[in-house]
Scaffold this active site. Structure first.
Site, PDB file in Angstrom:
ATOM      1  N   HIS A 103     -10.520  -5.505  -3.133  1.00  0.00           N
ATOM      2  CA  HIS A 103      -9.186  -5.778  -2.577  1.00  0.00           C
ATOM      3  C   HIS A 103      -9.309  -6.143  -1.111  1.00  0.00           C
ATOM      4  CE1 HIS A 103     -10.077  -1.462  -2.313  1.00  0.00           C
ATOM      5  NE2 HIS A 103      -9.412  -1.457  -1.159  1.00  0.00           N
ATOM      6  N   ASP A 150       0.838  -1.198   0.000  1.00  0.00           N
ATOM      7  CA  ASP A 150       0.000   0.000   0.000  1.00  0.00           C
ATOM      8  C   ASP A 150       0.878   1.256   0.000  1.00  0.00           C
ATOM      9  OD1 ASP A 150      -3.216   0.513   0.961  1.00  0.00           O
ATOM     10  OD2 ASP A 150      -1.827   2.208   1.106  1.00  0.00           O
ATOM     11  N   GLY A 158     -15.245   3.094   4.220  1.00  0.00           N
ATOM     12  CA  GLY A 158     -13.996   3.763   3.847  1.00  0.00           C
ATOM     13  C   GLY A 158     -13.408   3.295   2.539  1.00  0.00           C
TER      14      GLY A 158
HETATM   15  P1  5GP Z   1      -9.742   1.331   0.343  1.00  0.00           P
HETATM   16  O1  5GP Z   1      -9.745   2.690   0.991  1.00  0.00           O
HETATM   17  O2  5GP Z   1     -10.468   1.378  -0.980  1.00  0.00           O
HETATM   18  O3  5GP Z   1     -10.197   0.195   1.212  1.00  0.00           O
HETATM   19  O4  5GP Z   1      -8.212   1.002   0.040  1.00  0.00           O
HETATM   20  C1  5GP Z   1      -7.521   1.559  -1.025  1.00  0.00           C
HETATM   21  C2  5GP Z   1      -6.057   1.545  -0.653  1.00  0.00           C
HETATM   22  O5  5GP Z   1      -5.303   1.780  -1.824  1.00  0.00           O
HETATM   23  C3  5GP Z   1      -5.642   2.628   0.371  1.00  0.00           C
HETATM   24  O6  5GP Z   1      -5.094   2.011   1.525  1.00  0.00           O
HETATM   25  C4  5GP Z   1      -4.626   3.464  -0.389  1.00  0.00           C
HETATM   26  O7  5GP Z   1      -3.554   3.906   0.419  1.00  0.00           O
HETATM   27  C5  5GP Z   1      -4.159   2.522  -1.492  1.00  0.00           C
HETATM   28  N1  5GP Z   1      -3.730   3.204  -2.698  1.00  0.00           N
HETATM   29  C6  5GP Z   1      -4.370   4.227  -3.317  1.00  0.00           C
HETATM   30  N2  5GP Z   1      -3.692   4.582  -4.431  1.00  0.00           N
HETATM   31  C7  5GP Z   1      -2.598   3.754  -4.513  1.00  0.00           C
HETATM   32  C8  5GP Z   1      -1.531   3.652  -5.442  1.00  0.00           C
HETATM   33  O8  5GP Z   1      -1.426   4.362  -6.442  1.00  0.00           O
HETATM   34  N3  5GP Z   1      -0.590   2.695  -5.195  1.00  0.00           N
HETATM   35  C9  5GP Z   1      -0.668   1.868  -4.103  1.00  0.00           C
HETATM   36  N4  5GP Z   1       0.311   0.971  -3.948  1.00  0.00           N
HETATM   37  N5  5GP Z   1      -1.675   1.945  -3.202  1.00  0.00           N
HETATM   38  C10 5GP Z   1      -2.632   2.879  -3.406  1.00  0.00           C
END
Ligand code: 5GP
Ligand code: ZN
Length: 114
Positions: A100, A30, A93
């Site tokens: 994922h 992440d 969130g």
């Molecule tokens: P969500 O908030 O949808 O459950 O998780 C999305 C995750 O993707 C977040 O923890 C965020 O930090 C991660 N994330 C967002 N953009 C990128 C990116 O460009 N590269 C990586 N490696 N992680 C990302």
């Protein structure tokens, strides 16, 4: 899904630190880690949310869980434990609309979660 961030990561159009990859999934670190280890396990297929999964995705979901446990073991997290998180929609969130799992480890976590 041409514009989806995680589809672009799966296609290597956006670089990431990949921990594991096979035909169905990619696991990568992440970009804003919430713990010493914070790895995301994504499907290669574009599925926006866990509301969108059906019986066609049953084996994929099981495989994502298996890969999460495998990466946890590879990183030594199985000794003390780790947390797997899946956020569905805004109240949980979810910020990237491509399913994922978050694998979090390397510190203790509170319960109930925030
Ligand atoms: P969500 O908030 O949808 O459950 O998780 C999305 C995750 O993707 C977040 O923890 C965020 O930090 C991660 N994330 C967002 N953009 C990128 C990116 O460009 N590269 C990586 N490696 N992680 C990302
Ligand atoms: Zn996608």
């Amino acid at each position: 899904m041409a514009e989806c961030l995680f589809c672009k990561i799966a296609r290597k159009e956006i670089p990431s630190r990949i921990a594991y990859e096979d035909r169905q999934v990619v696991a990568f670190e992440d970009i804003h880690p919430q713990a010493p280890i914070h790895t995301l396990i994504i499907s290669k297929a574009h599925v926006p949310t866990f509301n969108d999964v059906g019986t066609d995705e049953e084996a994929l979901l099981g495989h994502m869980m298996m890969v999460a446990t495998r990466v946890a073991k590879d990183k030594g997290l199985h000794e003390k434990g780790y947390r797997l998180v899946a956020n569905c929609l805004e109240s949980a969130g979810q910020s990237v609309f491509h399913i994922h799992l978050h694998l979090l480890g390397g510190r203790a976590f509170a319960w109930p979660p925030g």
